[in-house]
Write a protein that holds these residues in place. Structure first.
Motif, PDB file in Angstrom:
ATOM      1  N   ALA A 145      41.128   8.445 172.170  1.00 15.22           N
ATOM      2  CA  ALA A 145      40.046   8.258 172.029  1.00 15.22           C
ATOM      3  C   ALA A 145      39.484   7.225 173.220  1.00 15.22           C
ATOM      4  N   VAL A 146      40.069   6.491 173.398  1.00 14.25           N
ATOM      5  CA  VAL A 146      39.788   5.573 174.433  1.00 14.25           C
ATOM      6  C   VAL A 146      40.325   5.093 175.646  1.00 14.25           C
ATOM      7  N   ASP A 147      41.379   6.416 175.788  1.00 15.20           N
ATOM      8  CA  ASP A 147      42.056   6.319 177.301  1.00 15.20           C
ATOM      9  C   ASP A 147      40.851   7.244 177.630  1.00 15.20           C
ATOM     10  N   GLU A 148      39.984   8.314 176.721  1.00 11.94           N
ATOM     11  CA  GLU A 148      39.442   9.194 177.093  1.00 11.94           C
ATOM     12  C   GLU A 148      38.305   8.889 177.854  1.00 11.94           C
ATOM     13  N   ALA A 149      38.077   7.377 176.591  1.00 12.00           N
ATOM     14  CA  ALA A 149      36.562   7.066 177.316  1.00 12.00           C
ATOM     15  C   ALA A 149      36.204   5.853 178.742  1.00 12.00           C
ATOM     16  N   ASP A 150      37.993   5.840 178.261  1.00 12.15           N
ATOM     17  CA  ASP A 150      38.365   4.733 180.244  1.00 12.15           C
ATOM     18  C   ASP A 150      38.457   5.860 181.474  1.00 12.15           C
ATOM     19  N   LEU A 151      38.852   7.235 181.259  1.00 11.50           N
ATOM     20  CA  LEU A 151      38.705   7.470 182.299  1.00 11.50           C
ATOM     21  C   LEU A 151      37.454   8.322 182.668  1.00 11.50           C
ATOM     22  N   ALA A 174      30.234  11.745 177.725  1.00  8.06           N
ATOM     23  CA  ALA A 174      31.682  12.061 177.751  1.00  8.06           C
ATOM     24  C   ALA A 174      31.989  10.425 176.664  1.00  8.06           C
ATOM     25  N   ALA A 175      32.125   9.737 177.674  1.00 13.80           N
ATOM     26  CA  ALA A 175      32.877   7.874 177.730  1.00 13.80           C
ATOM     27  C   ALA A 175      31.950   7.731 175.839  1.00 13.80           C
ATOM     28  N   PRO A 180      31.888   5.637 170.812  1.00 10.70           N
ATOM     29  CA  PRO A 180      30.432   4.721 170.966  1.00 10.70           C
ATOM     30  C   PRO A 180      30.216   3.087 170.303  1.00 10.70           C
ATOM     31  N   ASP A 181      31.166   2.585 169.868  1.00  8.36           N
ATOM     32  CA  ASP A 181      30.823   1.040 169.671  1.00  8.36           C
ATOM     33  C   ASP A 181      31.638   0.515 170.966  1.00  8.36           C
ATOM     34  N   VAL A 185      32.081   0.642 177.669  1.00  9.13           N
ATOM     35  CA  VAL A 185      31.556   1.901 177.937  1.00  9.13           C
ATOM     36  C   VAL A 185      30.217   1.557 177.429  1.00  9.13           C
ATOM     37  N   ARG A 186      29.535   1.009 176.524  1.00  7.39           N
ATOM     38  CA  ARG A 186      27.939   1.118 176.816  1.00  7.39           C
ATOM     39  C   ARG A 186      26.989   0.486 177.762  1.00  7.39           C
ATOM     40  N   LEU A 187      28.391  -0.645 178.169  1.00  9.09           N
ATOM     41  CA  LEU A 187      27.601  -1.421 179.279  1.00  9.09           C
ATOM     42  C   LEU A 187      28.074  -0.066 180.721  1.00  9.09           C
TER      43      LEU A 187
END
Length: 952
Positions: A145-151, A174-175, A180-181, A185-187
């Motif tokens: 998850a963390v790497d998917e958010a990064d990508l 998708a990120a 979600p927390d 990613v929110r930024l």
């Protein structure tokens, strides 16, 4: 309108062209450390050092982590994980190049997985390789998850760079789904909202992030940036940036935002302190180098500024602000060649950079190349809202070119651009003069010139007084300007030009000599003196003026190139010797393409394509990413018949300079020459799409489109220009050209008249002769001879000194067989400009047709004295000499004409006729056989057969 936010106001150091600074670095803070494992005690083994490094990374102490990781690799260089972590740490420290090297090594050593994929994606974005990033990762999803958010966050930056906002929104969603927390990613989502034009939504979202994570430094940074975009009071943004730094002193964007605001509010001391803090927190970051270099330059610490700017270029070699700063630093160091190189490179990547065009044009003007300076500046002047700096510089250039009225027009336009600037008050005064309120306008200019420390008002006043032929007033105004800067060469240069206008050549020489004395490196004065010597028929003396410049500045390559050009044009140097010297210059200055381009051009003239190809290839080998040299290689490959290699070279030019139309235009020419009109049309479409509002580009696209019979492309380009610049007449003039190519005379006349109307409404005082000739010509072609005559009469009455239009009228009369009327027009041209060789040549031809051999010879000799070595003029002279019975001399002249233009059969026919007249049958037969072999392609075969029969 969409408002985009940069991570680090005013400066984005990702190297992709379209998305500099947008969202890209928001991804770099994502998911750092969350996959790292905490380790136990510090030890001396490689594994212990690796564990220690992970602890430092978890605390975001990247400097300490980098040290430990390097120590671990010294003990065991097979630790692929250590290389991966070192790559991440280097990237988070701003060392993109080092991070790329270590990531590649980690992959080569077998390290793989989602974390490496996410890192590789970020590195591609930071290197500006947006297309490669999207192609490799656009459709990929990671399991972690963390790497998917990064990508996906990285892909947001890539899609924004390509203006694909819908794809960016999908990636952002998708990120958020993956993490979600996650604050980073929110930024990223907040940043995307700003790119979508939703500033208020972005502000509300960042407040929600802060409510949940009040200690998130990145959120405070983003809040400050949003406040800047919303034009909130500077104190609010400053407070946000300071809060961000109190939470994380290594937030480069917060440092940059704070420095910019402090500079903007005039707190120079505070900005200096902020730069010092930034140097402590992020000493190797690109933005640190940038701001530190600015302050070093401002303090006159040139050595430090040079070192910092060079360090910055190593990190961001194609960044526009880095290049601009490097140019300013080089200029301050007196290295004008290097400064020009930096500004030129910036313009290649960012053609619409007005500041870079102004800076480069200023250097070119200082170097004495007024025409080149104007060419460089023109796109900035054609912009929808040209800057007052660009308009003022254009005025200065036009004044030095002797076009005072045009200079005044540019200053008047400045009044609309910045009403509070002194240039605007100058413009208002000029408007008064244009409306007949001369005394009021001149008085206002005198007051402005006296009150202002600058010279804009002085230049306007001098221009007006010269145009009004108030010599005494102009000399007084020049003296007043001189008192502001007594050491400047500008005043004597202007006095010299004034003297030339009044026919005082001796006085002009004296003033220009004074300009050289004050500023020995002044190319403007050297050029003027050289031009006078050329007019006096003394090319050897003209060359010496550049010796003086080179003595004062041995590195002045512009002076040496001008001197070589003079020597070549006047046959004071052999081509081989010029090539040798140009080759030496190319080797001495490998980054400067000009000497190599000149040398290769001469080699191509000599048809030595093998040596030309070798020299062009050497340049590309030494500088494989320099577009000018790759373009040069492509031109030689095309001339050598190696079409595929030329296509490859021009495609590479297009890839290296995606915002420049040069590559597609070269490809269009290449395809057109090969008869592939469809490929040429596609290349022209690509060129036009790059800069649809660039007037000069649109002109080229129209001309080339009409040449391949694709008026649809030409019309599309003209309509785009009209939409972008509705008050600029060129769009309608070009539409007239398209209609004329279709023989749609009514549409052509309407378009040309619309262009003329816009010129009048713009208050233009300089005749648009090109447009006038086009309108007059199409009136004749459409059979409206009375209307054409009325237009010509009105134009010549309004612009009595428009020699070019008079010449056009002569050509029209000549084509209609009205020889007497044609000669009257050419005589009028010569009266305006006694050095117009073309007019003299045409009069000679007409006198010969009238049986006036003496007059024909007189004017033919005049044309050849004014422009020696021009084949059409030599052909007329040979005819005149033959008419006077000087057959042997006529043959000698005609032989020279044929040597100069061996592919023009008409010159060979005259030579054969002269051989026959001189009794030289063998040479006549040889020439006639060449002509006979041409077959129907030479339309005068009947004359050839007649001569052949006569000498059998």
């Amino acid at each position: 309108m969409s408002r985009k936010i940069q991570n680090g106001p005013e400066l984005g150091f990702t190297q992709h062209a379209a998305g500099r600074g947008r969202l890209a670095r928001g991804a770099t803070a994502l998911a750092l450390g969350s996959a790292l494992l905490l380790a136990g005690c510090l030890g001396d083994s490689a594994q212990d050092l690796l564990k220690s490094a992970k602890e430092h990374l978890d605390k975001k102490d990247h400097k300490a982590a980098i040290i430990q990781l390097k120590n671990a690799l010294q003990k065991d260089d097979t630790l692929a994980e250590a290389r991966f972590l070192l790559a991440r740490a280097l990237l988070d420290s701003g060392d993109v190049a080092g991070a790329t090297i270590e990531a590649d090594k980690a992959r080569a050593q077998g390290y793989s997985g989602d974390a490496l994929a996410a890192l590789q994606a970020r590195l591609l974005l930071m290197q500006g390789k947006v297309d490669e990033l999207i192609g490799q990762f656009g459709n990929r999803h990671l399991a972690t998850a963390v790497d998917e958010a990064d990508l996906q966050s990285t892909l947001v930056g890539a899609y924004v760079a390509k203006q694909r906002l819908s794809d960016a929104r999908a990636a952002a969603n998708a990120a958020v789904r993956a993490a979600p927390d996650s604050v980073p990613v929110r930024l990223i989502n907040v940043r995307l909202l700003t790119s979508e034009g939703k500033l208020k939504d972005a502000q509300e979202e960042v407040e929600r992030v802060l409510a949940k994570s009040p200690d998130a430094g990145e959120a405070w940074l983003l809040k400050g940036e949003l406040q800047v975009l919303a034009e909130a009071p500077p104190a609010e943004s400053i407070a946000s940036f300071r809060k961000a730094l109190s939470l994380d002193k290594k937030l480069v964007g917060a440092h940059a935002g704070l420095i910019n605001l402090l500079m903007r509010t005039g707190d120079k001391a505070g900005a200096k302190e902020a730069v010092a803090a930034m140097k402590t927190a992020a000493p190797q970051h690109a933005q640190t180098f940038y701001y530190a270099a600015i302050f070093a330059l401002d303090a006159g610490q040139l050595k430090e500024a040079t070192e910092l700017s060079q360090s910055l270029l190593k990190i961001a070699p194609n960044n526009e602000r880095a290049l601009f700063l490097a140019g300013r630093v080089a200029q301050a160091n007196g290295d004008l060649r290097q400064a020009e190189s930096h500004f030129a490179k910036l313009i290649q990547g960012t053609p619409d950079s007005s500041a870079a065009r102004v800076a480069l044009a200023q250097l070119q003007l200082r170097g004495g190349d007024n025409d080149l300076a104007m060419t460089t500046l023109q796109p900035a002047l054609d912009a929808k809202t040209p800057s007052s700096e660009a308009l003022a510089l254009a005025a200065e250039i036009r004044l030095k070119q002797g076009q005072g009225a045009e200079a005044e027009r540019y200053l008047a336009r400045a009044a609309e651009t910045n009403p509070n600037d002194v240039r605007s008050r100058v413009g208002l005064a000029l408007n008064d003069i244009q409306k007949g309120r001369d005394a009021q306008g001149v008085a206002a200019l005198r007051k402005l010139a006296a009150d202002d420390k600058g010279t804009v008002a002085d230049i306007a006043l001098i221009s007006v007084l010269i145009r009004k032929k108030d010599d005494a007033g102009a000399r007084e105004a020049i003296s007043a300007m001189e008192r502001k800067d007594p050491k400047s060469a500008t005043a004597p240069e202007l006095r010299g030009r004034l003297a030339l206008l009044r026919g005082d050549r001796a006085g002009a020489r004296q003033q220009l000599a004074e300009a050289v004395k004050r500023e020995p490196t002044s190319m403007t004065a050297a050029n003027s003196l050289a031009a006078m010597d050329l007019q006096d028929g003394k090319p050897a003396e003209a060359v010496k003026h550049y010796d003086a410049v080179l003595k004062a500045d041995p590195r002045n390559q512009r002076a040496e190139m001008a001197q070589l050009g003079l020597k070549l044009a006047n046959k004071l140097i052999e081509k081989d010797d010029a090539i040798k010297r140009l080759t030496e210059l190319a080797k001495a200055h490998p980054d400067d393409p000009v000497p190599r381009q000149a040398a290769v051009g001469l080699l191509m003239e000599k048809k030595d394509l093998k040596q030309a190809l070798s020299m062009a290839q050497e340049g590309v080998t030494a500088s494989p990413d320099k577009p000018e040299l790759i373009d040069l290689l492509g031109q030689v490959q095309a001339a050598s018949g190696d079409r595929q290699q030329a296509v490859s070279s021009f495609n590479k030019v297009a890839t290296l300079t995606p915002r420049s139309p040069l590559g597609p235009l070269r490809l269009a020419d290449l395809y057109a020459q090969a008869g592939d009109k469809e490929a040429a049309a596609n290349a022209l479409k690509r060129a036009q799409a790059i800069a649809p509002t660039d007037a000069e580009l649109v002109r080229k696209v129209v001309e080339k489109s009409l040449a391949i019979q694709r008026p649809d492309i030409a019309l599309l380009a003209t309509k785009g220009l009209q939409t972008a610049q509705p008050k600029f007449g060129l769009g309608w003039k070009l539409e007239g050209d398209v209609a004329r190519s279709r023989k749609d005379w009514p549409a052509a006349v309407a378009a040309y008249r619309k262009a003329d109307q816009l010129a009048v409404e713009a208050g233009g005082t300089v005749p648009n002769t090109e447009l006038a000739i086009a309108l007059h010509g199409v009136l004749i072609q459409s059979g409206k001879t009375d209307e054409a005559a009325a237009f010509a009469s009105s134009w010549t009455s309004k612009y009595k000194q428009d020699a070019l239009f008079r010449y056009h009228l002569g050509d029209v009369a000549l084509n209609q067989g009205r020889n007497e009327a044609a000669e009257q027009q050419y005589q009028a041209v010569l009266a305006m400009n006694p050095e117009n060789a073309a007019a003299a040549n045409n009069i000679a031809w007409l006198r010969l047709r009238a049986g006036k051999a003496d007059d024909g010879l007189k004017f033919a000799e005049k044309a050849n004295q004014l422009r020696p070595g021009v084949p059409p003029y030599m052909d007329t002279l040979a005819e005149a000499l033959a008419a006077k019975g000087q057959t042997a001399k006529a043959i000698e002249v005609q032989q020279a004409a044929v040597k100069q233009a061996p592919t023009v059969p008409a010159y060979r026919l005259r030579l054969a006729q002269l051989y026959v007249a001189g009794g030289n049958k063998s040479d006549a037969q040889a020439e006639l056989k060449r002509l006979a072999d041409l077959g129907p392609s030479f339309e005068q075969q009947a004359e050839v057969q007649k001569l052949q029969a006569a000498i059998r």
